[in-house]
Design a protein around this motif. Structure first.
Motif, PDB file in Angstrom:
ATOM      1  N   PRO A  82       0.831  -1.193   0.000  1.00 51.17           N
ATOM      2  CA  PRO A  82       0.000   0.000   0.000  1.00 51.17           C
ATOM      3  C   PRO A  82       0.875   1.256   0.000  1.00 51.17           C
ATOM      4  CG  PRO A  82      -0.750  -1.563   1.652  1.00 51.17           C
ATOM      5  CD  PRO A  82       0.581  -2.055   1.157  1.00 51.17           C
ATOM      6  N   PRO A  83       0.386   2.347  -0.565  1.00 52.49           N
ATOM      7  CA  PRO A  83       1.208   3.561  -0.635  1.00 52.49           C
ATOM      8  C   PRO A  83       1.398   4.205   0.737  1.00 52.49           C
ATOM      9  CG  PRO A  83      -1.005   4.001  -1.436  1.00 52.49           C
ATOM     10  CD  PRO A  83      -0.915   2.516  -1.221  1.00 52.49           C
ATOM     11  N   GLU A  84       2.451   4.999   0.827  1.00 57.07           N
ATOM     12  CA  GLU A  84       2.710   5.751   2.054  1.00 57.07           C
ATOM     13  C   GLU A  84       1.536   6.663   2.363  1.00 57.07           C
ATOM     14  OE1 GLU A  84       5.948   9.116   3.349  1.00 57.07           O
ATOM     15  OE2 GLU A  84       6.721   7.303   2.388  1.00 57.07           O
ATOM     16  N   ARG A 166       3.606  -1.094   4.969  1.00 58.54           N
ATOM     17  CA  ARG A 166       3.707  -0.042   3.949  1.00 58.54           C
ATOM     18  C   ARG A 166       4.802   0.903   4.427  1.00 58.54           C
ATOM     19  NH1 ARG A 166      -2.168   2.066   5.664  1.00 58.54           N
ATOM     20  NH2 ARG A 166      -1.611   2.963   7.674  1.00 58.54           N
ATOM     21  N   HIS A 172      10.511   1.062   6.807  1.00 58.17           N
ATOM     22  CA  HIS A 172       9.917   0.192   5.808  1.00 58.17           C
ATOM     23  C   HIS A 172       9.436  -1.099   6.456  1.00 58.17           C
ATOM     24  CE1 HIS A 172      11.603   2.785   2.649  1.00 58.17           C
ATOM     25  NE2 HIS A 172      12.620   2.900   3.484  1.00 58.17           N
TER      26      HIS A 172
END
Length: 354
Positions: A82-84, A166, A172
């Motif tokens: 999933p995006p930041e 994510r 990370h």
């Protein structure tokens, strides 16, 4: 009838269910419909004496949220990360869940208490009151200046995972993949290192469960606190990047830390499946292995209730006593079961929390 063995649980996602369920919060917390894995009545009946309650902001989505349980049900898989999520986007839900934890206390003051110290946890447990400790899974709600950490700490935050699966401005997470290694890329950012230092200063546990291997090592290098993974299993027995390698387990042992045994079938079964027919033999094999690698003073429960697919043998919170029965039948004596049930968690939190 024999009284249930009281236990402390290292991870659940009840706050997210309380936030997102279409039912009223009163029904979800105080009702007896038996939905999900947790509610007050079942927790009291099951011996749930306390635990870490996670604030987790799910991925943003224009449509229905992804069904990760379905996507992960048939290995091998490698889901896109999933995006930041920026902190202004994450803070409203995070604050709402922090408020819900305090509402739970207001709604049932004789049965549930938000606790900030181990002395408060033990006092609540001695009075038959469930001790709730605020945890954050993924630190997106904390901005780069870290000021929000002070506010959440004042609200009761005592445990924090810098990442979920994510990237964040702090580091990370491991991917949602099987099979796979936790060695998946870069470690903590400069902001992540600062976050760890401030958590140490405030007495907030750093949760390693979703961090990749380099991030794990960065926490070990910067923090002076015990190393804690609230809900992870043994990578040697289930090749998921969410599980801990022998090297990581040995580091946790050497630092006097803690591993919370995760009930999620994805992280138990050797083939990474969500098979709800997972037996006691599989669960006990992980427990045996964790105890062998980390030591019997550094393993507890980290159920992942309301955030995972459970073995049918557990089912919901009321199945924990059946797990204790299986431990006894496997040869664990009463002293070891008490350690795994609660005493190891309380001792570790006493070493971590100011």
């Amino acid at each position: 009838m024999t009284a249930p063995i009281p236990f402390f649980d290292g991870h659940n996602d009840f706050l997210l269910r309380l936030l997102k369920t279409p039912a009223s919060r009163e029904e979800t917390w105080l009702g007896t419909a038996g939905r999900g894995h947790l509610d007050l009545a079942r927790m009291k009946a099951a011996g749930f004496a306390g635990g870490l309650f996670a604030i987790f902001v799910p991925p943003a989505s224009d449509g229905p949220p992804p069904d990760f349980k379905a996507l992960m049900a048939d290995p091998p898989y490698a889901l896109p990360m999933p995006p930041e999520m920026a902190h202004p986007q994450a803070q409203p839900d995070a604050l709402a869940m922090a408020g819900l934890l305090h509402w739970m206390e207001r709604a049932a003051p004789d049965d549930f208490r938000v606790c900030r110290t181990v002395a408060e946890i033990r006092a609540a447990m001695a009075q038959g009151v469930i001790a709730g400790v605020m945890h954050m899974e993924g630190a997106e709600a904390i901005g780069p200046d870290l000021d929000a950490l002070y506010l959440f700490h004042d609200m009761g935050l005592r445990s924090l995972g810098p990442v979920w699966s994510r990237p964040t401005i702090f580091g990370h997470g491991v991917p949602m993949a099987f099979p796979g290694s936790p060695d998946t890329g870069l470690g903590l950012t400069g902001s992540g290192l600062d976050l760890v230092r401030l958590c140490d200063e405030l007495g907030i546990v750093i949760d390693l469960s979703h961090l990749n291997e380099k991030g794990f090592d960065d926490v070990a290098g910067v923090s002076s606190a015990p190393l804690v993974a609230t809900h992870s299993n043994a990578h040697a027995l289930c090749d998921s990047p969410r599980n801990l390698t022998d090297r990581q387990l040995h580091m946790i042992r050497e630092r006097g830390g803690m591993v919370g045994f995760n009930f999620a079938t994805f992280y138990l079964n050797v083939d990474g499946t969500a098979d709800t027919g997972t037996g006691w033999d599989v669960m006990l094999r992980h427990l045996d292995y964790l105890i062998a690698q980390v030591g019997e003073d550094h393993v507890g429960l980290g159920s992942d209730f309301d955030g995972c697919v459970l073995p049918d043998l557990i089912g919901d919170v009321t199945g924990v006593q059946r797990l204790f029965d299986a431990m006894a039948a496997h040869g664990y004596d009463a002293q070891l079961i008490a350690k795994l049930a609660r005493e190891n968690w309380l001792a570790c939190l006493d070493r971590c929390m100011n």
